[in-house]
Design an enzyme around this catalytic site. Structure first.
Site, PDB file in Angstrom:
ATOM      1  CG  ASP A 106      -2.632  -0.908   1.268  1.00 26.36           C
ATOM      2  OD1 ASP A 106      -2.200  -0.790  -0.061  1.00 26.36           O
ATOM      3  OD2 ASP A 106      -2.597  -1.876   2.502  1.00 26.36           O
TER       4      ASP A 106
HETATM    5  N1  URA Z   1      -1.700  -5.449   4.208  1.00 18.91           N
HETATM    6  C1  URA Z   1      -1.769  -4.057   3.800  1.00 18.91           C
HETATM    7  O1  URA Z   1      -2.976  -3.558   4.864  1.00 18.91           O
HETATM    8  N2  URA Z   1      -1.464  -3.532   3.957  1.00 18.91           N
HETATM    9  C2  URA Z   1      -0.013  -3.796   3.174  1.00 18.91           C
HETATM   10  O2  URA Z   1       0.252  -3.027   2.199  1.00 18.91           O
HETATM   11  C3  URA Z   1       0.507  -5.167   3.273  1.00 18.91           C
HETATM   12  C4  URA Z   1      -0.862  -5.480   3.663  1.00 18.91           C
END
Ligand code: URA
Length: 239
Positions: A106
């Site tokens: 993310d």
């Molecule tokens: N879980 C999340 O919420 N974000 C990420 O980037 C990876 C795993």
């Protein structure tokens, strides 16, 4: 194993924009070489990293590239974007052709991101059945509820996908810090799992994918090539 590019005569016909009859003539005249050796069989199957030359001049071909990057928080895991900064901008242009991200993070997450131009390698790591483990360090806004350990291990029902998450390992390191190991990658998975405990994720950092750990000497934004052992280790996990 590498991705296939198809038959030699077809590839040459498309690349040189000539009919297959003319391709066969070039082959018969011994003017085509594959990885340095003269070839004549039109039906030869090529892999994605073959090096093809006409009269010694390289027509197409590149070497496989495998990289690890320390993704800084705030950058999106995409190869291009009209408005926002992307991971690709942290890498030299010469490495860009065919390069793609092996498992996104993310925007606000940081840590290990793998990139390659070898689609067979990335697909084998990312195929859902491979269940390659990914390890994260997570910092939370509130103290972590001890019941979360069991809830992560048992799996949680995700309404939107209509699935139960695979067993995940949660190790509480400090009141607001935990290690989480997932063997799948659902959308915002860790945030949603802690969301069940009304505990917002403040920082999320990926430490490991399969057997490959983020190199501690890489500062955010820095990258390096994977070693041959790292590339091979990643394959072992899915074999
Ligand atoms: N879980 C999340 O919420 N974000 C990420 O980037 C990876 C795993």
């Amino acid at each position: 194993m590498r991705g296939k590019r198809g038959r030699l005569d077809r590839l040459l016909a498309v690349h040189l924009q000539i009919p297959r009859k003319s391709v066969r003539a070039l082959l018969a005249e011994g003017r085509i070489s594959l990885n340095g050796d003269t070839v004549s069989a039109p039906d030869l199957q090529l892999d994605e990293f073959c090096k093809l030359a006409l009269d010694g001049e390289l027509l197409l071909g590149w070497d496989p590239v495998y990289l690890m990057l320390h993704k800084p928080a705030g950058i999106i895991s995409a190869t291009s974007d009209a408005e926002q900064a992307t991971l690709m901008q942290l890498l030299p242009d010469a490495l860009h052709p065919g390069l793609h991200i092996v498992g996104r993070l993310d925007k606000h997450s940081s840590g290990l991101v793998l990139l390659t131009n070898d689609s067979r390698w990335s697909e084998s790591l990312m195929q859902p059945d491979a269940h390659v483990p990914k390890l994260y360090r997570v910092t939370l806004a509130n103290p972590i509820a001890p019941e979360a350990v069991q809830a992560f291990a048992e799996g949680m029902y995700f309404d939107f996908e209509d699935i139960i998450t695979r067993p995940a390992r949660l190790v509480i390191e400090a009141p607001r810090v935990a290690l989480v190991e997932l063997t799948e990658g659902r959308y915002h998975q860790i945030k949603r799992m802690f969301g069940r405990f009304r505990n917002p994720v403040v920082a999320l950092h990926r430490l490991k994918v399969g057997n490959i750990s983020l190199d501690a000497s890489l500062a955010p934004g820095q990258w390096r090539h994977l070693s041959a052992e790292e590339v091979a280790d990643a394959r072992k996990i899915v074999e």
